[in-house]
Each structure stands twice: as C-alpha cells, then as structure tokens.
Design a protein around this motif. Structure first.
Motif, PDB file in Angstrom:
ATOM      1  N   GLY A 182      -8.821 -26.974 -30.923  1.00 30.18           N
ATOM      2  CA  GLY A 182      -8.627 -26.057 -29.808  1.00 30.18           C
ATOM      3  C   GLY A 182      -8.670 -26.736 -28.457  1.00 30.18           C
ATOM      4  O   GLY A 182      -8.131 -26.206 -27.468  1.00 30.18           O
ATOM      5  N   ASN A 183      -9.295 -27.915 -28.378  1.00 29.56           N
ATOM      6  CA  ASN A 183      -9.397 -28.638 -27.103  1.00 29.56           C
ATOM      7  C   ASN A 183      -8.142 -29.433 -26.767  1.00 29.56           C
ATOM      8  O   ASN A 183      -8.022 -29.940 -25.643  1.00 29.56           O
ATOM      9  CB  ASN A 183     -10.600 -29.596 -27.139  1.00 29.56           C
ATOM     10  CG  ASN A 183     -11.923 -28.856 -27.279  1.00 29.56           C
ATOM     11  OD1 ASN A 183     -12.112 -27.806 -26.679  1.00 29.56           O
ATOM     12  ND2 ASN A 183     -12.829 -29.397 -28.081  1.00 29.56           N
ATOM     13  N   ILE A 184      -7.238 -29.574 -27.713  1.00 29.64           N
ATOM     14  CA  ILE A 184      -6.027 -30.369 -27.463  1.00 29.64           C
ATOM     15  C   ILE A 184      -5.172 -29.676 -26.405  1.00 29.64           C
ATOM     16  O   ILE A 184      -4.831 -28.496 -26.528  1.00 29.64           O
ATOM     17  CB  ILE A 184      -5.215 -30.554 -28.762  1.00 29.64           C
ATOM     18  CG1 ILE A 184      -6.011 -31.362 -29.783  1.00 29.64           C
ATOM     19  CG2 ILE A 184      -3.879 -31.236 -28.462  1.00 29.64           C
ATOM     20  CD1 ILE A 184      -5.326 -31.490 -31.128  1.00 29.64           C
ATOM     21  N   LYS A 185      -4.829 -30.411 -25.361  1.00 29.51           N
ATOM     22  CA  LYS A 185      -3.995 -29.871 -24.297  1.00 29.51           C
ATOM     23  C   LYS A 185      -2.539 -30.182 -24.595  1.00 29.51           C
ATOM     24  O   LYS A 185      -2.186 -31.316 -24.938  1.00 29.51           O
ATOM     25  CB  LYS A 185      -4.396 -30.473 -22.946  1.00 29.51           C
ATOM     26  CG  LYS A 185      -3.733 -29.809 -21.756  1.00 29.51           C
ATOM     27  CD  LYS A 185      -4.263 -30.378 -20.449  1.00 29.51           C
ATOM     28  CE  LYS A 185      -3.609 -29.698 -19.253  1.00 29.51           C
ATOM     29  NZ  LYS A 185      -4.095 -30.236 -17.970  1.00 29.51           N
ATOM     30  N   LEU A 186      -1.705 -29.164 -24.456  1.00 24.82           N
ATOM     31  CA  LEU A 186      -0.275 -29.311 -24.781  1.00 24.82           C
ATOM     32  C   LEU A 186       0.460 -29.896 -23.582  1.00 24.82           C
ATOM     33  O   LEU A 186       1.074 -29.176 -22.785  1.00 24.82           O
ATOM     34  CB  LEU A 186       0.314 -27.954 -25.181  1.00 24.82           C
ATOM     35  CG  LEU A 186      -0.383 -27.256 -26.358  1.00 24.82           C
ATOM     36  CD1 LEU A 186       0.281 -25.927 -26.673  1.00 24.82           C
ATOM     37  CD2 LEU A 186      -0.379 -28.160 -27.597  1.00 24.82           C
TER      38      LEU A 186
END
Length: 497
Positions: free
Chosen positions: A71-75
């Motif tokens: 969930g912390n992965i930034k797109l």
C-alpha cells in the motif's frame, strides 16, 4: 503513427468475431438464444462457484494490499496529476456508465418475487439490500486491485504497452511478445466488447423510451439504434479531446447525476422512508456480507446465485479489461493505498446513494399504494414501461425526464470515451506514451457499438447479454489471477531494489 506500429491481429480479429455474432443475432435470433442458454447453463452449473470464490478473494486481497507494505508504493514520482474531486468523478463515471441509473430504478423489482428473497424474511428490506451487495465492495474490489496492478506497471515500471499481456511480462517473460500474449489481448478485447454491449443494450431502451415520451415519438428498435449512434458520435468526439475532455465531462456528469437524485429525494415526497430504508439496508448488508458473498444453492432448487451474483461478478470482470487501466492511468502520484481506499470511498458513496434514493423511491410508491409497480411489472414483463411510471409519478415529470436523459447521455459519453482511449491502445505494438491516432479511436468507437445493435434484434436480449458476459469472464478471471501473481512478484522485486 506508422502502419507498421499497428497490431493487426488484435485490431482486426475482434471485429470479425463481433461481425459474425451480430449476423447470427440478426439472422438466427431464436437459435442463437438457445445456444447461448445452453452454454450459460453449463457454466453456471459447473463453474458458478468459481465466480463466487474469486469475488470474495479479490475483496479480501484489496484490503490486504491497502494495509500491507504494498500500500505504500507510490505510482510514479511528482505531484498528483488530478485533484481528488476530478480523480474521484472520473473514476466513478468511468466505472459504472448509465447502467447505474437503469438498475437503481428497477433492480429491487427483479428480486422482489424471487424465492431466495422471500426465504430471507422481510421482502422490502432484502429487495433494497441485494442491489447494494451486487454493486458494492466486491465489484469495486475488482476495479481497485487491477487498477493498482496496472498503475504500478504504467507509472512505476514505466511500460509503454497498455495491454493485459504486458502485465504478465514478469511472469511469462518474452512469451508475451508471441502468440501467448496475442491470445491474452484478444481475449481481453473480446471481453471488453461483451461488457460494453451489455451496458449499451440494457440501459439504452430506457433512454429511448424516455426520449420518445418526452417528444411524443414511437418507442421502437429504430429509435433505439438512432440513439445508440448519436451516443457513439458524442463519445467519439469526446475521445478526441483527450483526458482533459474526459475530466470536464465527468464533472458535468456528476453534477447532473446528483441533481437528478436531489430532485427525486425532495420532489418525490418520501425522503424519510428513503433514508430509513437505506440506513437499515446498509446495516443489513454489513451484518450479512459474508453469507451473501458465499451463497449458492448446492441442491439446485434455487438458481438465484447463478442468475444474479454470478452474472454480476462476470459483468464486473469483463469491465476490468478497460476501467482499471483508465483508473491506473489517472492515478499517477498516488499510493496504492490511496487508489484502493479512494476507489471505495468515491465508488461506493456514489453507487449506494443512487440505489438508496432511486430504488427506495420506487419501493415507497409500491409500499404506500401510489403505484402497484410489482403487479405492473409482473403483468407486462416490461421494465422500461414500469420505470416510466416511476418517473411520471414525480412532480413536473418533464424535468425528471430531461435530467434522466442528460445524465444517461453524459454517463455514456464519459464511460465510453475513456474505454475508447484504452481499447485503441490495444491496436498498437508499442504506444510509447503517445495517444492513439484519431482514426484508430474512431475505429474502436464504431466497433464498440456494433454488438449492442445486433443484440437489439435478439428475442431474449437480457439473457443473451448476461450469457455473453459470463462466457467472456471465465478466461478473463484466469488472466486476472496471473496478473495479480505477476504484480506481487514484480512489486517484491521493486521493494527489494
């Protein structure tokens, strides 16, 4: 773009398949209906449980993805490309089309006389609850999980092919550039066409009937086809404008949508009943969500799950070919957690408000004896005329009809210009961050309208539409599982880097 850039296999073969289907529906309507009915029966009886298990799995997976390390992965880097309102309205309008208006007005009627509903107890409550389930967390889970996968592929890994096959590259390697990749994309495109056909063919007759009533015309297949063509022209023009045009049209659609809901809520005179039944049905959904998600009758006495839940999960699965790509593409600068939770917030709030206001208003008319809508529908088996009675019961029904027509048209245009942009990208071997050419977008605009026109001539249109979606969704479900596995494998590599 050069001709050598075009992927002719994925561009031409779907057109040929759709043309054959249209001819079959037109020349042999009853025989085609029987054939599709047989295929649907086989899938429902043998594989219906697959759709139910997959739907619950996707919902649970979305919660895990949002609150885990993924969930912390930034797109992508940089700021968010769109404001929260613009992003939310584009996501909401692209994901539902005009179907939400059609089903909000009538779905409770489709359930009210079902044995499954009467066996649960309070028919009024469960007729209001089941639509919230079938348009609720599980459908939006399909969207937000795949949108996260595709957003990661587009903005983090910066891949230039906006195709299903490209999402499998980590898992299948160079095989995605060969026949395996082409078959995946062909399946995806055919499923997309099936999903758009379902949307157009179910909701457009309501638009046609409302236009006919407003202008004193005769409601028939010709008028429906003319309206389909007009809508096709509108969304084709909108697709030419690109993402800015989509954003502005989505905002316009949202304002019209809520204007219609407010008119029904305050003008219909049943605001208290609508709110109380809506509040109670939301609680009922929360209390019984797991039992609804796993309900299937193993004795075969009731086909409710196969006729409705299986159909809906299949319907959302075929829409996952385009809508998650679009959501993923407009989510640059957001984290996966934001995509999933934002999708639930904007998607569920708009959907639930629509069903609670429009659906519960119809239930109120029936409960308080203002219009015996259930008897009217049972006697006529005509949903569109029954919905017409609901609209006519409002004060100054002309205003309600105008709002309904404008909202449906903008819903169609917003949804299908975004779908056209996604579908057109399948026609290229490598898009290299460029927009598809206007000729390719026009080609897909026309292709997406052919099957709905063919289905209008079918004897059993609704059943055939549901069957086409269920058939197309089965291979898509398998591909979606592979896409999710590929995402987790790729995301783990990214986090370890």
């Amino acid at each position: 773009m050069k001709k050598s850039d075009i992927d002719y296999f994925v561009t031409i073969v779907p057109f040929l398949l759709v043309s054959v289907l249209v001819l079959l529906f037109f020349i042999f309507p009853s025989q085609t209906s029987r054939l599709l009915g047989g295929i649907r029966s086989l899938l429902n009886n043998s594989l219906g449980i697959f759709y139910l298990i997959f739907g619950l799995f996707i919902f649970l997976l979305s919660i895990y993805m949002a609150f885990s390390k993924y969930g912390n992965i930034k797109l992508g880097g940089g700021k968010k490309e769109h404001s929260d309102f613009a992003w939310g309205t584009m996501m909401f309008t692209a994901g539902l089309a005009a179907d939400i208006l059609f089903y909000s007005l009538c779905e409770w009627m489709l359930y009210a006389n079902q044995d499954r509903i009467s066996s649960l107890g309070d028919i009024t409550l469960w007729s209001a609850t089941y639509p919230l389930f079938h348009w609720g967390p599980i459908p939006w889970a399909f969207y937000v999980v795949l949108a996260s996968c595709f957003g990661f592929m587009l903005h983090v890994r910066k891949r230039t092919k906006s195709k299903y096959s490209e999402g499998l590259r980590v898992l299948l390697g160079s095989h995605v550039d060969g026949i395996a990749g082409k078959l995946v994309d062909l399946t995806a495109v055919f499923a997309l066409i099936a999903g758009t056909a379902t949307t157009f063919s179910l909701a457009t007759p309501l638009l046609s009937q409302t236009v006919a009533k407003l202008f004193g015309l005769e409601s028939n297949n010709i008028l429906t086809i003319v309206i389909l063509l007009i809508v096709c022209i509108i969304y084709s023009v909108c697709a030419y404008l690109g993402i800015d045009g989509v954003s502005k049209l989505a905002s316009c659609c949202t304002y019209l949508f809520f204007a219609l809901l407010l008119y029904v809520f305050f003008g219909g005179g049943h605001g208290r009943f609508i709110l109380e039944l809506g509040f109670k049905s939301l609680g009922n959904l929360a209390d019984n969500f797991l039992s609804l998600a796993t309900y299937i009758d193993p004795t075969g006495k009731s086909s409710f799950a196969q006729d409705w839940t299986v159909f809906y999960w299949a319907y959302w699965m075929v829409w996952c070919v385009a809508t998650p790509f679009f959501i993923g593409s407009i989510s640059k600068g957001r984290t996966i957690r934001e995509v999933i939770l934002g999708g639930y917030i904007f998607g569920l709030s708009g959907t639930f408000i629509s069903f609670i206001i429009l659906g519960n208003y119809g239930i109120a008319l029936n409960v308080f004896g203002q219009a015996n809508l259930l008897k009217m529908y049972n006697d006529s088996q005509n949903l569109y005329s029954t919905i017409g009675t609901i609209i006519s019961s409002l004060p100054l029904p002309v205003i309600a009809m105008i709002l309904l027509i404008l909202t449906m048209i903008t819903f169609y245009a917003t949804t299908f210009d975004s779908i056209t942009l996604v579908a057109a990208s399948y026609s290229y071997k490598d898009l290299e961050n460029k927009e598809p050419s206007k000729r390719i977008k026009l080609y897909w605009s026309i292709l997406l309208i052919l099957l709905p026109i063919g289905l209008i001539f079918s004897d059993n249109s609704m059943s055939n539409l549901q069957t086409v979606s269920i058939i197309a969704a089965f291979p898509i479900g398998i591909i979606m599982i592979l896409l999710i596995i590929s995402f987790f494998k790729d995301a783990d590599m990214y986090l370890n880097e």
